[in-house]
Scaffold this motif. Structure first.
Motif, PDB file in Angstrom:
ATOM      1  N   ARG A  65     -26.020 -16.219 -12.763  1.00 39.64           N
ATOM      2  CA  ARG A  65     -25.031 -17.001 -12.002  1.00 39.64           C
ATOM      3  C   ARG A  65     -23.835 -16.145 -11.614  1.00 39.64           C
ATOM      4  O   ARG A  65     -23.327 -16.253 -10.506  1.00 39.64           O
ATOM      5  CB  ARG A  65     -24.605 -18.240 -12.793  1.00 39.64           C
ATOM      6  CG  ARG A  65     -25.763 -19.233 -12.918  1.00 39.64           C
ATOM      7  CD  ARG A  65     -25.335 -20.544 -13.496  1.00 39.64           C
ATOM      8  NE  ARG A  65     -24.874 -20.376 -14.864  1.00 39.64           N
ATOM      9  CZ  ARG A  65     -24.217 -21.308 -15.535  1.00 39.64           C
ATOM     10  NH1 ARG A  65     -23.930 -22.455 -14.983  1.00 39.64           N
ATOM     11  NH2 ARG A  65     -23.844 -21.091 -16.784  1.00 39.64           N
ATOM     12  N   SER A 112     -21.982 -13.766  -3.390  1.00 37.30           N
ATOM     13  CA  SER A 112     -21.539 -14.760  -2.411  1.00 37.30           C
ATOM     14  C   SER A 112     -20.134 -14.479  -1.900  1.00 37.30           C
ATOM     15  O   SER A 112     -19.737 -15.011  -0.872  1.00 37.30           O
ATOM     16  CB  SER A 112     -21.572 -16.161  -3.024  1.00 37.30           C
ATOM     17  OG  SER A 112     -20.495 -16.333  -3.935  1.00 37.30           O
ATOM     18  N   ALA A 162     -22.017 -27.138  -7.649  1.00 40.17           N
ATOM     19  CA  ALA A 162     -23.441 -27.320  -7.362  1.00 40.17           C
ATOM     20  C   ALA A 162     -23.884 -28.746  -7.686  1.00 40.17           C
ATOM     21  O   ALA A 162     -24.632 -29.361  -6.910  1.00 40.17           O
ATOM     22  CB  ALA A 162     -24.263 -26.309  -8.145  1.00 40.17           C
ATOM     23  N   SER A 206     -22.496 -31.204  -5.164  1.00 31.73           N
ATOM     24  CA  SER A 206     -23.227 -31.099  -3.894  1.00 31.73           C
ATOM     25  C   SER A 206     -24.581 -31.783  -3.982  1.00 31.73           C
ATOM     26  O   SER A 206     -25.077 -32.320  -3.003  1.00 31.73           O
ATOM     27  CB  SER A 206     -23.381 -29.642  -3.462  1.00 31.73           C
ATOM     28  OG  SER A 206     -24.397 -28.997  -4.174  1.00 31.73           O
ATOM     29  N   ILE A 242     -21.125 -23.605  -0.813  1.00 30.32           N
ATOM     30  CA  ILE A 242     -22.470 -23.827  -1.349  1.00 30.32           C
ATOM     31  C   ILE A 242     -23.490 -23.043  -0.524  1.00 30.32           C
ATOM     32  O   ILE A 242     -24.400 -22.423  -1.079  1.00 30.32           O
ATOM     33  CB  ILE A 242     -22.820 -25.331  -1.365  1.00 30.32           C
ATOM     34  CG1 ILE A 242     -22.038 -26.047  -2.453  1.00 30.32           C
ATOM     35  CG2 ILE A 242     -24.310 -25.562  -1.522  1.00 30.32           C
ATOM     36  CD1 ILE A 242     -22.443 -25.697  -3.862  1.00 30.32           C
ATOM     37  N   ARG A 243     -23.334 -23.050   0.781  1.00 33.20           N
ATOM     38  CA  ARG A 243     -24.255 -22.299   1.641  1.00 33.20           C
ATOM     39  C   ARG A 243     -24.242 -20.816   1.269  1.00 33.20           C
ATOM     40  O   ARG A 243     -25.288 -20.177   1.195  1.00 33.20           O
ATOM     41  CB  ARG A 243     -23.885 -22.499   3.106  1.00 33.20           C
ATOM     42  CG  ARG A 243     -24.900 -21.875   4.059  1.00 33.20           C
ATOM     43  CD  ARG A 243     -24.599 -22.154   5.525  1.00 33.20           C
ATOM     44  NE  ARG A 243     -24.548 -23.583   5.771  1.00 33.20           N
ATOM     45  CZ  ARG A 243     -23.610 -24.175   6.514  1.00 33.20           C
ATOM     46  NH1 ARG A 243     -22.671 -23.480   7.105  1.00 33.20           N
ATOM     47  NH2 ARG A 243     -23.640 -25.479   6.697  1.00 33.20           N
ATOM     48  N   TRP A 289     -26.070 -20.391  -2.106  1.00 31.52           N
ATOM     49  CA  TRP A 289     -27.521 -20.521  -1.986  1.00 31.52           C
ATOM     50  C   TRP A 289     -28.106 -19.304  -1.273  1.00 31.52           C
ATOM     51  O   TRP A 289     -29.205 -18.867  -1.608  1.00 31.52           O
ATOM     52  CB  TRP A 289     -27.892 -21.789  -1.260  1.00 31.52           C
ATOM     53  CG  TRP A 289     -27.773 -23.098  -2.012  1.00 31.52           C
ATOM     54  CD1 TRP A 289     -28.192 -24.304  -1.542  1.00 31.52           C
ATOM     55  CD2 TRP A 289     -27.236 -23.362  -3.319  1.00 31.52           C
ATOM     56  NE1 TRP A 289     -27.923 -25.287  -2.477  1.00 31.52           N
ATOM     57  CE2 TRP A 289     -27.339 -24.741  -3.570  1.00 31.52           C
ATOM     58  CE3 TRP A 289     -26.655 -22.565  -4.307  1.00 31.52           C
ATOM     59  CZ2 TRP A 289     -26.915 -25.331  -4.755  1.00 31.52           C
ATOM     60  CZ3 TRP A 289     -26.215 -23.147  -5.489  1.00 31.52           C
ATOM     61  CH2 TRP A 289     -26.358 -24.512  -5.698  1.00 31.52           C
ATOM     62  N   LYS A 290     -27.355 -18.776  -0.300  1.00 34.97           N
ATOM     63  CA  LYS A 290     -27.801 -17.554   0.382  1.00 34.97           C
ATOM     64  C   LYS A 290     -27.870 -16.394  -0.622  1.00 34.97           C
ATOM     65  O   LYS A 290     -28.854 -15.648  -0.652  1.00 34.97           O
ATOM     66  CB  LYS A 290     -26.832 -17.219   1.522  1.00 34.97           C
ATOM     67  CG  LYS A 290     -27.192 -15.998   2.306  1.00 34.97           C
ATOM     68  CD  LYS A 290     -26.166 -15.790   3.427  1.00 34.97           C
ATOM     69  CE  LYS A 290     -26.262 -14.422   4.007  1.00 34.97           C
ATOM     70  NZ  LYS A 290     -25.178 -14.160   4.961  1.00 34.97           N
ATOM     71  N   ARG A 320     -28.233 -16.701  -3.813  1.00 38.53           N
ATOM     72  CA  ARG A 320     -29.329 -17.017  -4.736  1.00 38.53           C
ATOM     73  C   ARG A 320     -30.667 -16.608  -4.130  1.00 38.53           C
ATOM     74  O   ARG A 320     -31.503 -15.991  -4.799  1.00 38.53           O
ATOM     75  CB  ARG A 320     -29.323 -18.504  -5.074  1.00 38.53           C
ATOM     76  CG  ARG A 320     -30.419 -18.904  -6.046  1.00 38.53           C
ATOM     77  CD  ARG A 320     -30.405 -20.378  -6.357  1.00 38.53           C
ATOM     78  NE  ARG A 320     -30.649 -21.156  -5.153  1.00 38.53           N
ATOM     79  CZ  ARG A 320     -30.657 -22.478  -5.116  1.00 38.53           C
ATOM     80  NH1 ARG A 320     -30.393 -23.178  -6.199  1.00 38.53           N
ATOM     81  NH2 ARG A 320     -30.898 -23.116  -4.002  1.00 38.53           N
ATOM     82  N   ALA A 321     -30.868 -16.921  -2.858  1.00 41.96           N
ATOM     83  CA  ALA A 321     -32.115 -16.548  -2.186  1.00 41.96           C
ATOM     84  C   ALA A 321     -32.276 -15.031  -2.143  1.00 41.96           C
ATOM     85  O   ALA A 321     -33.385 -14.512  -2.321  1.00 41.96           O
ATOM     86  CB  ALA A 321     -32.149 -17.136  -0.772  1.00 41.96           C
TER      87      ALA A 321
END
Length: 159
Positions: free
Chosen positions: A37, A44, A57, A60, A118-119, A122-123, A125-126
């Motif tokens: 994390r 990020s 998270a 959301s 959040i976007r 998640w980016k 994270r991907a």
């Protein structure tokens, strides 16, 4: 006594299910490990504590929602969510509004700025996941994505 047919099929199917369960445990441990994390947050470009990241998270995912409901879902005391909620609200990432069903209560939800954050999370994270598969064949990644997608749908259907 329960036999293999009662537990979901042939022994081969049960062994495969056991391997899937073990792999998912490893994946879950990796995804929720503080080091992972922190790496995702750093990638990020967002600076926030692990608690803030986790709460954002969850809001959301479930918002608009009462903090008391989130506390129950997260299996923590509501008082532990108040400080990160205040920080996230102060940063403009979440907002509180009166609960239309109970004027004494408040609902928290993610703001536009929070959705952008959040976007980015998640980016990142991907990208962390993609780095683990950098030497995989594209078809293997596609098969994994299809299988996990179907598994996620089964979870949603049975939850």
């Amino acid at each position: 006594m329960e036999d293999d047919a009662d537990r979901g099929g042939r022994p081969e199917r049960r062994e495969a299910a056991d391997r899937v369960a073990a792999a998912l445990a490893t994946v879950g441990n990796w995804m929720f490990a503080p080091a992972t994390r922190r790496r995702i947050m750093a990638a990020s470009g967002l600076e926030m504590s692990l608690g803030d990241y986790t709460l954002l998270a969850q809001v959301s995912l479930y918002g608009p929602v009462r903090l008391s409901v989130l506390a129950g879902l997260m299996e923590v005391d509501k008082s532990t969510l108040s400080p990160p909620a205040k920080r996230l609200e102060g940063r403009g990432l979440i907002e509180r509004r009166p609960d239309p069903t109970d004027a004494r209560a408040q609902l928290v939800s993610v703001t536009r700025e929070g959705r952008l954050a959040i976007r980015e999370l998640w980016k990142a994270r991907a990208e962390a996941v993609a780095s683990l598969m950098s030497d995989w064949e594209p078809s293997d990644i596609e098969h994994l994505a299809e299988g996990l997608g179907a598994f996620a749908e089964a979870i949603k259907k049975n939850s």
